[in-house]
Design an enzyme around this catalytic site. Structure first.
Site, short mmCIF file in Angstrom:
data_model
loop_
_atom_site.label_atom_id
_atom_site.label_comp_id
_atom_site.label_asym_id
_atom_site.label_seq_id
_atom_site.Cartn_x
_atom_site.Cartn_y
_atom_site.Cartn_z
N SER A 145 1.07 -1.40 -0.03
CA SER A 145 -0.22 -0.05 0.09
C SER A 145 0.83 1.35 -0.23
O SER A 145 2.14 1.23 0.27
CB SER A 145 -0.95 -0.11 1.25
OG SER A 145 -1.32 1.27 1.73
N TYR A 158 -1.72 -0.39 10.43
CA TYR A 158 -2.31 -0.96 9.10
C TYR A 158 -1.00 -0.52 8.33
O TYR A 158 -0.44 -1.60 7.53
CB TYR A 158 -3.41 -0.25 8.75
CG TYR A 158 -3.49 -0.48 7.16
CD1 TYR A 158 -4.15 -1.81 6.71
CD2 TYR A 158 -3.23 0.31 6.12
CE1 TYR A 158 -4.64 -2.00 5.59
CE2 TYR A 158 -3.44 0.02 4.99
CZ TYR A 158 -3.97 -1.13 4.39
OH TYR A 158 -4.46 -1.41 3.34
#
Ligand SMILES: NC(=O)c1ccc[n+]([C@@H]2O[C@H](COP(=O)([O-])OP(=O)(O)OC[C@H]3O[C@@H](n4cnc5c(N)ncnc54)[C@H](OP(=O)(O)O)[C@@H]3O)[C@@H](O)[C@H]2O)c1
Length: 265
Positions: A145, A158
């Site tokens: 990501s 995350y």
């Protein structure tokens, strides 16, 4: 071994998190291109729906929770029986996201992110290794990501999990070259999927500044392109490619200020 379900001419791909968002779009794209697709996720109903949509000649569904090493192992063994021991591409895509101020998030949410996004990837890479090694020119594509570029406020755990995915990618890109296996990742910024459904979307201030520019189909196309490019990190959009280039030259203090502004802290 039983007669394989995949034909000898079919390329094979195993996708985790195939029942929604990026994983489902990727499964549809590869099935359309004639690949034999292994679909993995926890929800049996959604898997069955997708299997019916794609057709039995093009896919097999595997109910699996990637946090459970034994379940992952069994799923990849079953997939290997369907393909005659081949696996051209593994896509480690299953992931979860919880957002908020670090101290407000319950411990189980921090753990769920680590268990799914890091341990899940490790389990899949371990269990897929024999199939990947047995398949010439095989490839692992990990879904990292843009949050693996700089530690992301509101998404601290995350973001840490996606840094871990990036590290696994870089390390195994070197280690597994000797087995003929390429390992790369994709680092998209925000993508319009259920992962960003409210209340997550309203908690991430950067979304109101940057917007959500990508669809699941855009990222599926990046997975397809990665097969040919074998690029170590694909940042998907021109603006994030430029940001990555600028990051190489920007001092930490400037990067911190930029991230502070984006995240609204
Ligand atoms: N959306 C974004 O903005 C964005 C941006 C960058 C990177 N990513 C990454 O891209 C990947 C896919 O995200 P998405 O947006 O497509 O998410 P999504 O729409 O929420 O879909 C997540 C998929 O993962 C599966 N999954 C979740 N936990 C699982 C587990 N323990 N075992 C097996 N499957 C599991 C879900 O199926 P079941 O519930 O049926 O198991 C679902 O198929 C993730 O790794 C995410 O971190 C997303």
């Amino acid at each position: 071994m039983n007669t394989p379900l995949a034909s000898a001419a079919q390329k094979t791909i195993f996708i985790t998190g195939a029942t929604a968002g990026i994983g489902r779009a990727t499964a549809r794209l590869f099935a359309e291109k004639g690949w034999y697709v292994g679909l993995a996720a926890r929800s049996a109903d959604k898997l069955e729906e997708l299997e019916n949509e794609l057709g039995a000649a093009k896919c097999s569904g595997h109910v699996v929770d990637v946090t459970d090493a034994e379940q992952v192992n069994q799923a990849l063994q079953a997939f290997g029986e369907n393909t005659g021991g081949r696996l051209d591409v593994l896509v480690n895509n299953a992931g979860v996201l919880h957002a908020g101020d670090f101290e407000d998030m319950p411990t189980h949410q921090h753990h769920s992110i680590i268990d799914t996004n890091i341990k899940g990837v490790i389990h899949c890479m371990q269990s897929a290794f024999p199939l990947l090694k047995n398949t010439p020119d095989s490839h692992v594509i990990n879904m990292s990501s843009a949050s693996a570029m700089y530690g992301s406020p509101t998404l601290a755990t995350y973001s840490a999990s996606k840094f871990a995915v990036r590290a696994l990618t870089e390390a195994l890109n070197v280690e597994w070259a000797r087995h003929g296996i390429t390992v790369t990742d994709i680092m998209p910024p925000f993508v319009d999927t259920e992962m960003l459904d409210n209340p997550v979307r309203s908690r991430i201030k950067a979304i109101s500044l940057l917007g959500v520019q990508l669809s699941a189909e855009d990222v599926a196309q990046s997975v397809w392109n990665a097969i040919a490019s074998r690029q170590l990190h694909d940042r998907v959009t021109p603006s994030f490619r430029l940001l990555a280039l600028m990051q190489k030259h920007a001092p930490d203090s400037i990067q911190r200020r930029f991230v502070k502004f984006l995240s609204g802290y």
